[in-house]
Design a protein around this motif. Sequence first.
Motif, short mmCIF file in Angstrom:
data_model
loop_
_atom_site.label_atom_id
_atom_site.label_comp_id
_atom_site.label_asym_id
_atom_site.label_seq_id
_atom_site.Cartn_x
_atom_site.Cartn_y
_atom_site.Cartn_z
N ASP A 152 0.83 -1.19 -0.11
CA ASP A 152 -0.06 -0.13 -0.01
C ASP A 152 0.94 1.23 0.02
OD1 ASP A 152 -2.07 -1.47 0.12
OD2 ASP A 152 -2.64 -1.37 2.00
N LYS A 156 0.79 4.09 -2.76
CA LYS A 156 0.41 5.48 -2.56
C LYS A 156 1.78 6.43 -2.97
CE LYS A 156 -0.03 8.30 1.46
NZ LYS A 156 0.44 8.78 2.88
N LYS A 159 1.39 6.85 -6.91
CA LYS A 159 0.16 7.55 -7.44
C LYS A 159 0.74 9.16 -7.04
CE LYS A 159 -4.54 8.53 -6.44
NZ LYS A 159 -5.69 8.36 -5.60
N CYS A 167 -2.67 4.48 -10.41
CA CYS A 167 -3.24 4.06 -9.18
C CYS A 167 -3.64 2.54 -9.04
CB CYS A 167 -4.68 4.94 -9.07
SG CYS A 167 -5.45 4.52 -7.46
N MET A 169 -3.86 0.97 -6.09
CA MET A 169 -4.50 0.84 -4.82
C MET A 169 -5.62 -0.25 -4.81
SD MET A 169 -2.82 3.34 -3.13
CE MET A 169 -3.55 4.53 -2.10
N ASN A 170 -6.51 -0.13 -5.87
CA ASN A 170 -7.74 -1.25 -5.79
C ASN A 170 -7.38 -2.42 -6.59
OD1 ASN A 170 -9.09 1.07 -4.79
ND2 ASN A 170 -9.51 1.89 -6.62
N ASN A 171 -6.45 -2.40 -6.94
CA ASN A 171 -5.92 -3.96 -7.70
C ASN A 171 -5.71 -5.13 -6.55
OD1 ASN A 171 -6.07 -2.20 -9.88
ND2 ASN A 171 -4.54 -3.10 -10.88
N THR A 172 -5.83 -6.17 -6.86
CA THR A 172 -5.58 -7.37 -6.03
C THR A 172 -4.33 -7.78 -6.15
OG1 THR A 172 -7.10 -8.76 -7.54
CG2 THR A 172 -8.20 -7.66 -5.73
#
Length: 197
Positions: A152, A156, A159, A167, A169-172
């Motif tokens: 994370d 961050k 980004k 970005c 951040m939302n990827n697994t």
Amino acid sequence: MEYNTNRFKLVIPEYGRNIHKMIAYAIQIKNRKKRNRCAWSIIKLMTDSNPKLNNPYFQHKLWNQLFIMSKYQLDIDPPFPKPHPEKIKYYKKVEYPEYLTNFRYYGKIIRNMIHVAIHCKNRQKKEGLFYAIANTMKKNYLRWNKNLVEDDIIFKDLKELSKGKICLMNNTDPLLQCSYLLNPKRKKNYMRKKKIG
């Protein structure tokens, strides 16, 4: 104990605090002959600290520096014309590039990689580049900080470095493990397999 931060600021730090103290003492000498002798002694000490300065061109420079360090308060008879404060060139402080002040542990190349990845037109290749950059950032972070880092934090920072254009951040998909990135044997084993294969 007296700290340097509490002492007077040095005009030309290269010569050290003792030379500056001698100049301050020379300014207070009332007898002109003694003051001139003291100035010559200071110049000799400045020359002895760097023997390369023992030639006519640098002697002129040393006398100029003596006046600069005295803040032009030293009233003596130098062998060269006295410098005028207006004519002395003061160079501007060097401004460091942005990459040396912000996230410097990632290096300049990461910024170039981000620029290339953002402008890549192939969508699949673009996503692969984003993860390659993130893994490289993680490796650089670990080299610099020597402690574990969460994905994370890397996402961050990525980004922020890309000004919001990348970005993850939302990827697994997770990044490479810290133990894998820090293992020096990993590269040797890879090279050995390559030679055998």
